[in-house]
Design a protein around this motif. Structure first.
Motif, PDB file in Angstrom:
ATOM      1  N   LEU A   1      97.386  26.988 114.928  1.00  0.00           N
ATOM      2  CA  LEU A   1      98.305  28.122 115.037  1.00  0.00           C
ATOM      3  C   LEU A   1      97.625  29.412 114.593  1.00  0.00           C
TER       4      LEU A   1
ATOM      5  N   ASP B   1      98.624  32.221 117.070  1.00  0.00           N
ATOM      6  CA  ASP B   1      99.445  31.776 118.188  1.00  0.00           C
ATOM      7  C   ASP B   1      98.865  32.251 119.525  1.00  0.00           C
TER       8      ASP B   1
ATOM      9  N   LYS C   1     107.144  31.466 112.541  1.00  0.00           N
ATOM     10  CA  LYS C   1     106.373  30.259 112.872  1.00  0.00           C
ATOM     11  C   LYS C   1     105.559  29.869 111.649  1.00  0.00           C
TER      12      LYS C   1
END
Ligand code: ATP
Length: 250
Positions: free
Chosen positions: A6, A66, A170
């Motif tokens: 990520l 991301d 996130k």
């Protein structure tokens, strides 16, 4: 674990005049893990957080979040992309009820959470949903209407995490969420952090080695602005270089 990456830092540097607070740090954080950053005082942990979340500019290197190169994006843009940071300094409205604190954070108007306040605005209905789900995560449903000033220290610390969660990130960045806590509060915080992995990714600065070893999927050890070691907690605990950096304090 082999979940997708990520967040990635590549050769991140931060110089203050000639002093290198970060001298080329590489980091790969996998989605839905707890990734801890540890190291002696002055190792560069907080500086790395500043670089990752955009509160300060890098002197060199690259940060990808991301799938986007966010190296030169301002902090509020990174919040929109799904980063949220919980601050060490207390940032709660003590005279307002728990629910109202979370509502302000979900709405994006809690001034002291300015950094986290740039997420997409929510309708009233979904704000209420976010607040309810954060309250449940924190285990504070029964205290929803309690003024924050009346909560215990441990509850207030969990609520600080909740304020960041209200931005529906996130990745959530926690800087010493357990500092100054007693045993019972530590257990609650541990459970909270571990429980975040289902929906979030946690990047954690933590000095309490027992906690780090218990809840981390990956540990990065920093020393003097560099990564000294990275790996599974078991491997880190038995790493000779890490042990000597900590003078046997593990
Ligand atoms: P701690 O565990 O004590 O919080 P840390 O690992 O978070 O330490 P940082 O706060 O990132 O360490 O600091 C890393 C180094 O950079 C330290 O030597 C610190 O003195 C230095 N440093 C941090 N900010 C500045 C600044 N604005 N100007 C000059 N040096 C700085």
């Amino acid at each position: 674990t082999s979940s997708p990456i990520l967040l990635e830092a590549v050769g991140v540097e931060k110089r203050y005049d000639k002093f290198a607070a970060l001298a080329g740090v590489d980091l790969k954080v996998r989605a839905h893990t707890v990734h801890s950053v540890i190291g002696p005082n002055g190792a560069g942990k907080t500086t790395l957080f500043h670089m990752l979340t955009g509160t300060k500019n890098v002197s060199g290197g690259r940060i990808v979040f991301d799938g986007h190169d966010v190296t030169h994006e301002p902090d509020h843009r990174r919040v929109q992309r799904g980063m949220a940071r919980s601050f060490q300094v207390t940032s709660l409205f003590l005279t307002l009820p728990v629910r109202e604190n979370l509502r302000l954070a979900a709405q994006g108007t809690a001034p002291r959470h300015a950094l986290n306040c740039w997420h997409a605005p929510l309708g009233t209905r979904s704000q209420a949903d976010v607040v309810a789900s954060v309250l449940a995560r924190l285990g504070l449903e029964r205290h929803a209407d309690t003024p924050v000033g009346n909560l215990s220290h441990g509850q207030q610390r969990r609520l600080e995490v909740g304020m960041a969660l209200a931005a529906r990130p996130k990745a959530i960045f926690l800087d010493e969420p357990t500092s100054g806590m007693g045993i019972d509060d530590l257990d609650d915080m541990k459970r909270l952090i571990q429980g975040l992995k289902d929906e979030h990714t946690v990047v954690l600065i933590e000095h309490n080695m027992n906690i780090v070893m218990d809840i981390s999927d990956t540990v990065t050890v920093m020393q003097q602005g560099r990564v000294l070691a990275e790996g599974h907690p078991h491997a880190i605990r038995s790493d000779d270089r890490v042990r000597s950096a900590y003078l046997g304090n593990m």
